[in-house]
Write an enzyme that holds these catalytic residues in place. Sequence first.
Site, PDB file in Angstrom:
ATOM      1  N   ASP A 102      43.680  41.591  39.206  1.00 28.56           N
ATOM      2  CA  ASP A 102      42.708  40.697  39.850  1.00 28.56           C
ATOM      3  C   ASP A 102      43.203  40.286  41.241  1.00 28.56           C
ATOM      4  O   ASP A 102      44.404  40.364  41.540  1.00 28.56           O
ATOM      5  CB  ASP A 102      42.498  39.431  39.009  1.00 28.56           C
ATOM      6  CG  ASP A 102      41.828  39.742  37.689  1.00 28.56           C
ATOM      7  OD1 ASP A 102      41.191  40.804  37.577  1.00 28.56           O
ATOM      8  OD2 ASP A 102      41.955  38.910  36.767  1.00 28.56           O
TER       9      ASP A 102
HETATM   10  N1  URA Z   1      44.518  40.119  32.935  1.00 27.53           N
HETATM   11  C1  URA Z   1      43.835  39.355  33.803  1.00 27.53           C
HETATM   12  O1  URA Z   1      43.118  38.448  33.410  1.00 27.53           O
HETATM   13  N2  URA Z   1      43.975  39.633  35.112  1.00 27.53           N
HETATM   14  C2  URA Z   1      44.762  40.613  35.602  1.00 27.53           C
HETATM   15  O2  URA Z   1      44.849  40.807  36.804  1.00 27.53           O
HETATM   16  C3  URA Z   1      45.461  41.392  34.669  1.00 27.53           C
HETATM   17  C4  URA Z   1      45.316  41.129  33.335  1.00 27.53           C
END
Ligand code: URA
Length: 230
Positions: A102
């Site tokens: 993310d």
């Molecule tokens: N889980 C999440 O919520 N975000 C990420 O970036 C990776 C795993």
Amino acid sequence: MRLDRFLSNLPRFSRKDVRLALLASRVKVDGLIVKNPLHEVREFNEVRLDDETLQSGKPARYFMLHKPTGCVSATTDPQHATVLDLLHEPEKHDLHIAGRLDFNTSGLMLITNDGQWSRRLTQPTTRLLKVYNVETEQEIGQHYVKKFAEGFYFAFEDLTTLPAELIILDPHHARLSIMEGRYHQVKRMFGFFNNKVVGLHRESMGPLVLDSALQPGHYRALTAEEIRLI
Ligand code: URA
């Protein structure tokens, strides 16, 4: 692609020519004679017939990036910097990300032009362990541990997550190991407890561990040994 198909795609080769050339040891892949018509040929292999190069084979490329927060795990984005902007490499359009993170997640990101390698890394059947350091807004309760091990029902995908290991480091920090990579998986798992994830960092994907010498935004090529591990 199979070697016999690769050769018979060349205009001057009939299937019989291909068979005979292979039997006569005239075909070399990466410098070695190959007689097996089923031998897998990829864009990374050099293929020669006698002294003629039929395919020169492009280099396979593998990088480990310390993704900083505030950049997008995409190859292009109209608004924000992307992880590819951090790479100073030629022919970046040829590269792709193996396992996205993310916008506000940091940590290990693997980037390659080898689709087979990245599929092995990310496909669910591999069940590769991904390890995250998590910081939360609310305190993490001891009762979380059992729930992470049991799994969470995700209604959108209609599935229960695979057993995950949660190690509580202090009231707001934990180390989480998961085998899948569902959309926003870690945030959704903590969301079950209405506990917001305020910091998320990926330490490792299977045997590949983020190099502690890499500052956020920096990257390096994987070693031959690291590539082989996947
Ligand atoms: N889980 C999440 O919520 N975000 C990420 O970036 C990776 C795993």
